[in-house]
Design an enzyme around this catalytic site. Sequence first.
Site, PDB file in Angstrom:
ATOM      1  N   SER A 164       0.830  -1.211   0.000  1.00 44.77           N
ATOM      2  CA  SER A 164       0.000   0.000   0.000  1.00 44.77           C
ATOM      3  C   SER A 164       0.862   1.258   0.000  1.00 44.77           C
ATOM      4  O   SER A 164       2.005   1.248   0.452  1.00 44.77           O
ATOM      5  CB  SER A 164      -0.915   0.024   1.228  1.00 44.77           C
ATOM      6  OG  SER A 164      -1.773  -1.095   1.229  1.00 44.77           O
TER       7      SER A 164
HETATM    8  N1  SAM Z   1      -0.931  -4.796   4.050  1.00 44.37           N
HETATM    9  C1  SAM Z   1      -0.168  -5.071   2.857  1.00 44.37           C
HETATM   10  C2  SAM Z   1       1.237  -4.565   2.941  1.00 44.37           C
HETATM   11  O1  SAM Z   1       1.603  -3.957   3.940  1.00 44.37           O
HETATM   12  O2  SAM Z   1       1.986  -4.823   1.987  1.00 44.37           O
HETATM   13  C3  SAM Z   1      -0.848  -4.599   1.599  1.00 44.37           C
HETATM   14  C4  SAM Z   1      -1.956  -5.456   1.257  1.00 44.37           C
HETATM   15  S1  SAM Z   1      -2.472  -5.523  -0.416  1.00 44.37           S
HETATM   16  C5  SAM Z   1      -3.014  -3.908  -0.716  1.00 44.37           C
HETATM   17  C6  SAM Z   1      -3.957  -6.497  -0.123  1.00 44.37           C
HETATM   18  C7  SAM Z   1      -3.676  -7.941   0.243  1.00 44.37           C
HETATM   19  O3  SAM Z   1      -4.914  -8.547   0.636  1.00 44.37           O
HETATM   20  C8  SAM Z   1      -3.143  -8.778  -0.912  1.00 44.37           C
HETATM   21  O4  SAM Z   1      -1.933  -9.358  -0.537  1.00 44.37           O
HETATM   22  C9  SAM Z   1      -4.223  -9.831  -1.122  1.00 44.37           C
HETATM   23  O5  SAM Z   1      -3.713 -11.086  -1.533  1.00 44.37           O
HETATM   24  C10 SAM Z   1      -4.855  -9.895   0.259  1.00 44.37           C
HETATM   25  N2  SAM Z   1      -6.222 -10.448   0.311  1.00 44.37           N
HETATM   26  C11 SAM Z   1      -7.250 -10.308  -0.560  1.00 44.37           C
HETATM   27  N3  SAM Z   1      -8.335 -10.968  -0.119  1.00 44.37           N
HETATM   28  C12 SAM Z   1      -7.979 -11.553   1.064  1.00 44.37           C
HETATM   29  C13 SAM Z   1      -8.669 -12.375   2.003  1.00 44.37           C
HETATM   30  N4  SAM Z   1      -9.934 -12.753   1.839  1.00 44.37           N
HETATM   31  N5  SAM Z   1      -7.976 -12.783   3.101  1.00 44.37           N
HETATM   32  C14 SAM Z   1      -6.684 -12.423   3.312  1.00 44.37           C
HETATM   33  N6  SAM Z   1      -5.994 -11.649   2.444  1.00 44.37           N
HETATM   34  C15 SAM Z   1      -6.637 -11.212   1.345  1.00 44.37           C
END
Ligand code: SAM
Length: 216
Positions: A65
Amino acid sequence: MFEDNYRQRGLRNKLVRLLRQKGITDERVLTAIGKVPRHVFFENAFLEHAYQDKAFPIGEGQTISQPYTVAFQTEKLMVQPGQSVLEVGTGSGYQACILLELGARVYTIEYNRVLFEKARKLLPKMGYRPHFHLGDGSKGLPAFAPYHRILVTAGAPVIPEALTAQLADEGLLIIPVGDREKQVMVRITKKGNKLIREDFDYFSFVPLLGEQGWKK
Ligand code: SAM
């Protein structure tokens, strides 16, 4: 060990000044951003992007992010040392490091196995030890509930009931909610059996998948 040289520390301080200008005021959050070496999450070829205020691809179609977004969500979460925090969407693991810098006990869940494995290997080498879980975080992580704080780092179509159910009394949930392109940042405060909703700015996240998220 990871190199964290004078130049990288300088760029990080510059980023902190920029976040301050953009309206982030919580000194604990700014200190945490000033400490966590974001460049460690970037491949060598992309190092110059590490301290720019933008999201960046981390593989698997996902992103680390934007620093402003991390700071905004973290500030609104008002984490106190010792609190238990669930992060949905580990991604690179950067946000989990910020939560650990605030003294939280961090449970982080990721849906994508490749990213889960990568973060699970990298963070302990950096000295950060959240509890890593692989699975569908749209259903929360009931085994360790309730949580004082829940932070969702992917855009949800609706607020998953599982998450509000796993929030402790007086707990806070921060979640971007909307369509696949644009979401409003929502904060839910749980007070007994009441849920109080506040809406903040618009952001653009990758979609939250899973049972209570988007269907692919
Ligand atoms: N917090 C992260 C960082 O510091 O790098 C950024 C996260 S990224 C914007 C969103 C993440 O949510 C992705 O890695 C994606 O695979 C994950 N994601 C999507 N749906 C999800 C779910 N149902 N459960 C867990 N993770 C999920």
